[in-house]
Design a protein around this motif. Structure first.
Motif, PDB file in Angstrom:
ATOM      1  N   ALA A   3     -11.613 -34.745  -3.832  1.00 19.84           N
ATOM      2  CA  ALA A   3     -12.292 -33.855  -4.768  1.00 19.84           C
ATOM      3  C   ALA A   3     -12.962 -34.710  -5.824  1.00 19.84           C
ATOM      4  N   LYS A   4     -14.292 -34.669  -5.862  1.00 21.94           N
ATOM      5  CA  LYS A   4     -15.053 -35.573  -6.719  1.00 21.94           C
ATOM      6  C   LYS A   4     -14.610 -36.995  -6.409  1.00 21.94           C
ATOM      7  N   LYS A   5     -14.188 -37.748  -7.439  1.00 23.75           N
ATOM      8  CA  LYS A   5     -13.789 -39.137  -7.224  1.00 23.75           C
ATOM      9  C   LYS A   5     -12.290 -39.287  -7.021  1.00 23.75           C
ATOM     10  N   ILE A   6     -11.583 -38.183  -6.989  1.00 25.16           N
ATOM     11  CA  ILE A   6     -10.133 -38.233  -6.836  1.00 25.16           C
ATOM     12  C   ILE A   6      -9.765 -38.368  -5.360  1.00 25.16           C
ATOM     13  N   LYS A   7      -9.007 -39.396  -5.062  1.00 30.37           N
ATOM     14  CA  LYS A   7      -8.552 -39.631  -3.695  1.00 30.37           C
ATOM     15  C   LYS A   7      -7.185 -39.004  -3.498  1.00 30.37           C
ATOM     16  N   ILE A   8      -7.008 -38.370  -2.356  1.00 35.20           N
ATOM     17  CA  ILE A   8      -5.731 -37.728  -2.064  1.00 35.20           C
ATOM     18  C   ILE A   8      -5.354 -37.997  -0.613  1.00 35.20           C
ATOM     19  N   GLY A   9      -4.081 -38.277  -0.381  1.00 34.40           N
ATOM     20  CA  GLY A   9      -3.606 -38.548   0.976  1.00 34.40           C
ATOM     21  C   GLY A   9      -3.709 -40.011   1.349  1.00 34.40           C
ATOM     22  N   ASN A  10      -3.294 -40.335   2.561  1.00 34.40           N
ATOM     23  CA  ASN A  10      -3.346 -41.705   3.090  1.00 34.40           C
ATOM     24  C   ASN A  10      -2.604 -42.693   2.208  1.00 34.40           C
ATOM     25  N   GLY A  11      -1.481 -42.253   1.644  1.00 34.24           N
ATOM     26  CA  GLY A  11      -0.650 -43.157   0.858  1.00 34.24           C
ATOM     27  C   GLY A  11      -1.104 -43.340  -0.575  1.00 34.24           C
ATOM     28  N   GLU A  12      -2.140 -42.614  -0.999  1.00 28.14           N
ATOM     29  CA  GLU A  12      -2.595 -42.710  -2.390  1.00 28.14           C
ATOM     30  C   GLU A  12      -1.537 -42.097  -3.319  1.00 28.14           C
ATOM     31  N   PRO A  13      -1.510 -42.510  -4.601  1.00 32.51           N
ATOM     32  CA  PRO A  13      -0.600 -41.873  -5.559  1.00 32.51           C
ATOM     33  C   PRO A  13      -0.830 -40.372  -5.600  1.00 32.51           C
ATOM     34  N   PHE A  14       0.229 -39.632  -5.931  1.00 36.11           N
ATOM     35  CA  PHE A  14       0.105 -38.183  -5.924  1.00 36.11           C
ATOM     36  C   PHE A  14      -0.914 -37.700  -6.954  1.00 36.11           C
ATOM     37  N   VAL A  15      -1.547 -36.597  -6.618  1.00 32.97           N
ATOM     38  CA  VAL A  15      -2.515 -35.949  -7.491  1.00 32.97           C
ATOM     39  C   VAL A  15      -1.838 -34.757  -8.156  1.00 32.97           C
ATOM     40  N   LEU A  16      -2.076 -34.574  -9.443  1.00 34.99           N
ATOM     41  CA  LEU A  16      -1.541 -33.414 -10.144  1.00 34.99           C
ATOM     42  C   LEU A  16      -2.583 -32.303 -10.177  1.00 34.99           C
ATOM     43  N   ILE A  17      -2.181 -31.112  -9.729  1.00 37.53           N
ATOM     44  CA  ILE A  17      -2.998 -29.909  -9.841  1.00 37.53           C
ATOM     45  C   ILE A  17      -2.267 -29.001 -10.815  1.00 37.53           C
ATOM     46  N   ALA A  18      -2.841 -28.762 -11.994  1.00 38.74           N
ATOM     47  CA  ALA A  18      -2.082 -28.059 -13.022  1.00 38.74           C
ATOM     48  C   ALA A  18      -2.979 -27.280 -13.973  1.00 38.74           C
ATOM     49  N   GLY A  19      -2.392 -26.238 -14.546  1.00 36.51           N
ATOM     50  CA  GLY A  19      -3.076 -25.403 -15.519  1.00 36.51           C
ATOM     51  C   GLY A  19      -2.399 -24.047 -15.589  1.00 36.51           C
ATOM     52  N   PRO A  20      -2.855 -23.169 -16.461  1.00 38.73           N
ATOM     53  CA  PRO A  20      -2.258 -21.831 -16.573  1.00 38.73           C
ATOM     54  C   PRO A  20      -2.462 -21.011 -15.311  1.00 38.73           C
ATOM     55  N   CYS A  21      -1.564 -20.093 -15.059  1.00 37.42           N
ATOM     56  CA  CYS A  21      -1.649 -19.254 -13.869  1.00 37.42           C
ATOM     57  C   CYS A  21      -3.013 -18.580 -13.772  1.00 37.42           C
ATOM     58  N   VAL A  22      -3.449 -17.985 -14.873  1.00 37.95           N
ATOM     59  CA  VAL A  22      -4.703 -17.236 -14.877  1.00 37.95           C
ATOM     60  C   VAL A  22      -5.466 -17.536 -16.166  1.00 37.95           C
ATOM     61  N   VAL A  23      -6.770 -17.407 -16.115  1.00 37.44           N
ATOM     62  CA  VAL A  23      -7.591 -17.569 -17.322  1.00 37.44           C
ATOM     63  C   VAL A  23      -7.335 -16.358 -18.225  1.00 37.44           C
ATOM     64  N   GLU A  24      -6.586 -16.589 -19.298  1.00 35.39           N
ATOM     65  CA  GLU A  24      -6.266 -15.500 -20.235  1.00 35.39           C
ATOM     66  C   GLU A  24      -7.351 -15.358 -21.301  1.00 35.39           C
ATOM     67  N   ASN A  25      -7.792 -16.505 -21.793  1.00 29.36           N
ATOM     68  CA  ASN A  25      -8.834 -16.563 -22.821  1.00 29.36           C
ATOM     69  C   ASN A  25      -9.304 -18.013 -22.899  1.00 29.36           C
ATOM     70  N   GLU A  26     -10.375 -18.248 -23.619  1.00 29.32           N
ATOM     71  CA  GLU A  26     -10.925 -19.604 -23.693  1.00 29.32           C
ATOM     72  C   GLU A  26     -10.009 -20.550 -24.447  1.00 29.32           C
ATOM     73  N   LYS A  27      -9.422 -20.115 -25.540  1.00 29.52           N
ATOM     74  CA  LYS A  27      -8.597 -20.984 -26.375  1.00 29.52           C
ATOM     75  C   LYS A  27      -7.415 -21.566 -25.612  1.00 29.52           C
ATOM     76  N   THR A  28      -6.652 -20.716 -24.950  1.00 32.31           N
ATOM     77  CA  THR A  28      -5.477 -21.176 -24.201  1.00 32.31           C
ATOM     78  C   THR A  28      -5.878 -22.088 -23.054  1.00 32.31           C
ATOM     79  N   THR A  29      -6.934 -21.720 -22.349  1.00 37.81           N
ATOM     80  CA  THR A  29      -7.392 -22.503 -21.202  1.00 37.81           C
ATOM     81  C   THR A  29      -7.847 -23.895 -21.633  1.00 37.81           C
ATOM     82  N   MET A  30      -8.660 -23.963 -22.661  1.00 37.65           N
ATOM     83  CA  MET A  30      -9.187 -25.251 -23.122  1.00 37.65           C
ATOM     84  C   MET A  30      -8.089 -26.123 -23.715  1.00 37.65           C
TER      85      MET A  30
END
Length: 270
Positions: A3-30
């Motif tokens: 994804a973009k420049k992020i490499k995933i798999g093939n023994g690469e370090p783990f990638v973090l996928i993280a954020g709030p469950c749902v977009v509640e509002n701009e302030k919390t999301t940002m």
């Protein structure tokens, strides 16, 4: 499969996928994106921001499902531009795919929809990276059929995510063998350690046991996963979706320090 420049798999370090469950509002999301970006830069962990513009499978008709479609997409676009991170979000309907694909880098298929052939083919045709949540009702071997549906579009940018298996009523269990079984398909495998602690549809809303998130995350990284999926919120008790199963933002750094150490040990052994 990157994804973009992020490499995933093939023994690469783990990638973090993280954020709030749902977009509640701009302030919390940002705010959440900013803090996670700071932590992951400090720890040198690849980061993909995750938040759903809509939750289409809520327990109750009265449950919060999201803000206006265009407004939510604009907020996700702002995260992507301001913090220069890839963005992942769910799609639930073929009609949503085209506008959403212009805003994000990874299209995610929710677990309940992972067998929907038309939806899988439609997302495959975008050429985007596709992350498929393994349904609570599927064995890991069954994900090969999901893979073939997306591959039929000549798109092999496929990620597979474990999020627990139905274990009786209102409960999930994670079989760590599932992670190794799915890795045999040749695509990156991700562990969702937050949805895996849900107590589905218990009462008027899904419950959860967030105290077990660290244990599941550490165990999965020890198996050798390619990515770790965590729903994170500044104040989970006040979250408008999955309040009982999101990780407090203040707990994220400590957990990441530990799982990064485990990841390095496991992948340096190979």
């Amino acid at each position: 499969m990157n994804a973009k420049k992020i490499k995933i798999g093939n023994g690469e370090p783990f990638v973090l996928i993280a954020g709030p469950c749902v977009v509640e509002n701009e302030k919390t999301t940002m705010k959440t994106a900013e803090v996670i970006k700071k932590i992951t830069e400090e720890l040198n962990i690849p980061f993909i921001f995750k938040s759903s513009y809509k939750k289409a499978n809520r327990t109750s008709i009265n449950s919060f499902s999201g803000i206006a479609f265009d407004k939510a997409l604009n907020i996700l676009s702002k995260v992507r531009k301001e913090f220069q991170v890839p963005v992942l979000t769910d799609v639930h309907d073929e009609r949503e795919i085209e506008p959403v694909s212009h805003v994000v880098d990874v299209l995610q298929i929710p677990a309940f929809l992972c067998r929907q052939t038309d939806l899988l083919v439609a997302v495959g045709k975008t050429g985007k990276v596709i992350n498929v949540k393994k349904g609570q009702f599927l064995a890991p071997d069954d994900m090969m059929h999901v893979i073939k549906k997306i591959e039929s579009t000549k798109n092999n940018k496929i990620w597979l995510t474990e999020r627990g298996t139905t274990f009786g009523y209102h409960n999930l269990v994670v079989d760590m063998r599932s992670l190794q079984i799915m890795k045999k398909f040749g695509y990156p495998v991700i562990m969702d350690a937050t949805h895996a602690v849900q107590l589905p549809s218990k009462g008027n809303e899904s419950g959860g046991e967030r105290e077990y998130i660290p244990a599941l995350a550490k165990a999965a990284v020890a198996v050798g996963i390619d990515g770790l999926f965590l729903e994170v919120h500044p104040d989970p008790a006040k979250a408008l979706s999955d309040a009982a199963s999101q990780l407090p933002l203040e707990s994220l750094k400590e957990l990441l320090i530990t799982v990064k150490q485990i990841d390095e040990i496991v992948k340096n052994e190979k």
